[in-house]
Design an enzyme around this catalytic site. Structure first.
Site, PDB file in Angstrom:
ATOM      1  N   CYS A 107       0.876  -1.167   0.000  1.00 41.48           N
ATOM      2  CA  CYS A 107       0.000   0.000   0.000  1.00 41.48           C
ATOM      3  C   CYS A 107       0.918   1.223   0.000  1.00 41.48           C
ATOM      4  O   CYS A 107       2.117   1.096  -0.271  1.00 41.48           O
ATOM      5  CB  CYS A 107      -1.022  -0.036   1.140  1.00 41.48           C
ATOM      6  N   GLY A 117       2.452   0.906   3.677  1.00 40.92           N
ATOM      7  CA  GLY A 117       2.591  -0.462   4.168  1.00 40.92           C
ATOM      8  C   GLY A 117       1.865  -0.671   5.492  1.00 40.92           C
ATOM      9  O   GLY A 117       1.646  -1.810   5.905  1.00 40.92           O
ATOM     10  N   HIS A 157      12.595 -15.917  12.660  1.00 38.28           N
ATOM     11  CA  HIS A 157      12.224 -15.978  14.078  1.00 38.28           C
ATOM     12  C   HIS A 157      10.705 -15.981  14.294  1.00 38.28           C
ATOM     13  O   HIS A 157      10.232 -16.607  15.233  1.00 38.28           O
ATOM     14  CB  HIS A 157      12.789 -14.767  14.829  1.00 38.28           C
TER      15      HIS A 157
HETATM   16  C1  RB5 Z   1      -4.026   5.224   0.200  1.00 37.91           C
HETATM   17  O1  RB5 Z   1      -4.068   6.601  -0.080  1.00 37.91           O
HETATM   18  C2  RB5 Z   1      -3.222   4.980   1.454  1.00 37.91           C
HETATM   19  O2  RB5 Z   1      -3.904   5.469   2.553  1.00 37.91           O
HETATM   20  C3  RB5 Z   1      -2.928   3.507   1.603  1.00 37.91           C
HETATM   21  O3  RB5 Z   1      -2.284   3.034   0.459  1.00 37.91           O
HETATM   22  C4  RB5 Z   1      -1.991   3.111   2.749  1.00 37.91           C
HETATM   23  O4  RB5 Z   1      -0.863   3.928   2.756  1.00 37.91           O
HETATM   24  C5  RB5 Z   1      -2.564   2.972   4.069  1.00 37.91           C
HETATM   25  O5  RB5 Z   1      -1.832   2.638   5.028  1.00 37.91           O
END
Ligand code: RB5
Length: 149
Positions: free
Chosen positions: A65, A68, A98
């Site tokens: 994302c 992350g 681990h």
């Molecule tokens: C999307 O804009 C963003 O919020 C998502 O990809 C992520 O970073 C959330 O943790």
């Protein structure tokens, strides 16, 4: 090893690099989307990875994302999924060795493609050591998952 890959729109730009890095490490990626840059919700992609691993379609997953973080929070809500956010190679392999981490979460807005490739290589080549102390600790995590601890 089959590695499920999924990304929301924040992770989407990094997904081709991850697919290539998995192949370069000698493993087979299973691309679960997203397939366009249109905004989507990261929990839906965490679920796709979780379902694929729990169904035995993939052994591990890499979930992307923007940061992350959201991906990692969502993936860890799925019993049997042990996700870690790792932007350093030590954590990317030690999390498997681990902690039996089966999903690596990455933030496509945080790292560039070269670091991502090294993280993928570290993650996919690592194996859980199954040493007694790690089995005891991961066992406690599984008991927590069942509400017993
Ligand atoms: C999307 O804009 C963003 O919020 C998502 O990809 C992520 O970073 C959330 O943790």
């Amino acid at each position: 090893m089959k590695i499920a890959i999924a990304a929301d729109h924040g992770g989407f730009p990094l997904k081709p690099t991850i697919l290539d890095a998995v192949r370069a490490a000698g493993h087979e990626p299973l691309d679960l989307g997203t397939f366009t840059p249109e905004a989507v919700d990261y929990p839906d992609y965490a679920k796709k990875i979780g379902d694929a691993i729990l169904a035995g379609q993939a052994e591990r997953g890499i979930l992307l994302c923007g940061s992350g973080v959201g991906a990692c929070i969502a993936a860890n809500k799925i019993p049997g999924i042990y996700a870690g956010l790792a932007h350093d190679t030590y954590s990317a392999h030690q999390g498997v060795e681990h902690d039996d981490m089966n999903v690596l979460c990455l933030g496509a807005r945080i790292i560039g493609p070269e670091v991502a490739k090294e993280l993928v290589a570290a993650f996919v080549s690592a194996k859980f050591t199954a040493e007694e102390r790690h089995l005891r600790r991961t066992g406690k995590v599984r008991e927590m998952e069942k509400g017993n601890l």
